[in-house]
Design a protein around this motif. Structure first.
Motif, short mmCIF file in Angstrom:
data_model
loop_
_atom_site.label_atom_id
_atom_site.label_comp_id
_atom_site.label_asym_id
_atom_site.label_seq_id
_atom_site.Cartn_x
_atom_site.Cartn_y
_atom_site.Cartn_z
N GLY A 59 30.81 76.81 17.46
CA GLY A 59 29.89 75.81 17.98
C GLY A 59 28.49 76.07 17.47
N GLY A 60 27.64 75.05 17.58
CA GLY A 60 26.26 75.18 17.13
C GLY A 60 26.07 74.63 15.73
N ARG A 61 24.82 74.68 15.27
CA ARG A 61 24.49 74.14 13.93
C ARG A 61 23.86 75.20 13.06
N ILE A 62 24.19 75.18 11.78
CA ILE A 62 23.59 76.10 10.81
C ILE A 62 22.96 75.26 9.71
N LEU A 63 21.63 75.35 9.60
CA LEU A 63 20.93 74.59 8.57
C LEU A 63 20.49 75.54 7.46
N VAL A 64 20.76 75.14 6.22
CA VAL A 64 20.24 75.88 5.07
C VAL A 64 19.47 74.87 4.23
N ASN A 65 18.19 75.12 4.03
CA ASN A 65 17.30 74.15 3.38
C ASN A 65 17.46 72.76 4.01
N ASP A 66 17.43 72.73 5.33
CA ASP A 66 17.49 71.50 6.12
C ASP A 66 18.82 70.75 6.01
N GLU A 67 19.81 71.37 5.36
CA GLU A 67 21.11 70.73 5.25
C GLU A 67 22.05 71.41 6.26
N ASP A 68 22.78 70.59 7.02
CA ASP A 68 23.71 71.13 8.01
C ASP A 68 24.99 71.58 7.31
N VAL A 69 25.12 72.90 7.10
CA VAL A 69 26.27 73.38 6.32
C VAL A 69 27.58 73.30 7.11
N THR A 70 27.45 73.15 8.43
CA THR A 70 28.67 73.02 9.22
C THR A 70 29.32 71.64 9.01
N ALA A 71 28.55 70.71 8.40
CA ALA A 71 29.07 69.35 8.24
C ALA A 71 29.50 69.04 6.80
N LEU A 72 29.46 70.04 5.91
CA LEU A 72 29.79 69.78 4.50
C LEU A 72 31.28 69.50 4.31
N ASP A 73 31.59 68.53 3.43
CA ASP A 73 32.99 68.35 3.03
C ASP A 73 33.29 69.29 1.86
N ALA A 74 34.52 69.25 1.35
CA ALA A 74 34.94 70.22 0.33
C ALA A 74 34.04 70.18 -0.91
N THR A 75 33.68 68.98 -1.37
CA THR A 75 32.81 68.85 -2.55
C THR A 75 31.43 69.40 -2.26
N GLY A 76 30.90 69.04 -1.11
CA GLY A 76 29.58 69.51 -0.70
C GLY A 76 29.56 71.03 -0.58
N LEU A 77 30.63 71.59 -0.05
CA LEU A 77 30.71 73.05 0.13
C LEU A 77 30.74 73.76 -1.22
N ARG A 78 31.49 73.20 -2.17
CA ARG A 78 31.55 73.80 -3.50
C ARG A 78 30.16 73.82 -4.14
#
Ligand code: ADP
Ligand code: ADP
Length: 233
Positions: A59-78
């Protein structure tokens, strides 16, 4: 650059729930060397691995450079992981590949480098970590310090702006540790890389970190500048 908002993590193993990180807020600024220290089992590794989503938060949110990395899809994660390098206690090198090929791995996987630009990039990375003469050796022919230099070069290959270090000097003797820490400090300064490192050794924190968080039982129990946390109790 990194922000944890009420992030928690519970592992499930053999039908048991193992709380590893209680609701945690944390900010790590761009360009700093941030240390996480604490005993084994404190939750350091979990926190670090949540940053590049080697672990999923409960649970919770993790932002890296203002981007929510918990919400990335497979392409975004790569794409995101190209900007995050990681080094490990036991180096995690491929023993059947040369130093140069280990360093080239992330470039080959990205598919974005042709042969000429890849060779040039690998040569530049070898130079940066002082391993030009070792390019064609295999990991088994290297000292521990040299192996970690390969790990660092590989982590830097795709030009990340963040480097995560998981007990990166714990398998090294004190003199080699000092050399690797000097290299990390140089990388932080010259490449403007943000570095998050975990260690159980106070000396590592004292040598390279700007700020530090002390972890215990899945919680950050203290944080601040190294001077604030360790010199003025
Ligand atoms: P370290 O020597 O870095 O403290 P650990 O023993 O904490 O290593 O972890 C080694 C690996 O085992 C990690 O991938 C970690 O996620 C996993 N691990 C650690 N504790 C457990 C556990 N209780 N159950 C399952 N896996 C675990
Ligand atoms: P540290 O890095 O400070 O040693 P960890 O984050 O590895 O701490 O571990 C925190 C807690 O989570 C410990 O109780 C550990 O056993 C547990 N843990 C870590 N990884 C796993 C896993 N993959 N499965 C189950 N439990 C784990």
């Amino acid at each position: 650059m990194i922000e944890f908002q009420q992030v928690h993590k519970t592992y499930r193993a053999d039908g048991r729930e193992i709380p590893a990180l209680h609701a945690t807020d944390l900010r790590i600024e761009e360009g700093e060397v941030f240390g996480l220290i604490g005993h084994s089992g404190a939750g350091k590794s979990t926190l670090l691995r949540l940053i590049n989503r080697l672990e999923e938060p409960s649970g919770g949110r993790i932002l890296v450079n203002d981007e929510d990395v918990t919400a990335l899809d497979a392409t975004g994660l790569r794409r995101f992981r190209q900007r995050v390098g990681m080094i490990f206690q036991h180096f995690n090198l491929l023993s059947s590949k040369t130093v140069a090929d280990n360093i080239a791995m992330p470039l080959r996987l990205s598919g974005a480098w042709n042969r000429v630009s890849l060779d040039r990039r690998v040569a530049e990375l070898l130079e940066r970590v002082g391993l030009r003469e070792q390019a064609h050796k295999y990991p088994a022919q290297l000292s521990g310090g040299q192996k970690q230099r390969v790990g660092i070069a590989r982590a830097l290959a795709t030009g990340p702006d963040l480097l995560l270090c998981d007990e990166a000097t714990s398998a090294l003797d004190p003199q080699t540790t000092a050399q690797v820490l000097r290299l990390l400090a140089e990388i932080n300064r010259e490449l403007k890389l943000t570095i998050v490192l975990i260690t159980h050794e106070m000396d590592v924190i004292r040598r390279v970190c700007d700020r530090v968080a002390v972890m215990d039982g899945g919680r950050i129990v203290e944080q601040g500048t190294v001077a604030d946390v360790f010199l003025h109790p």
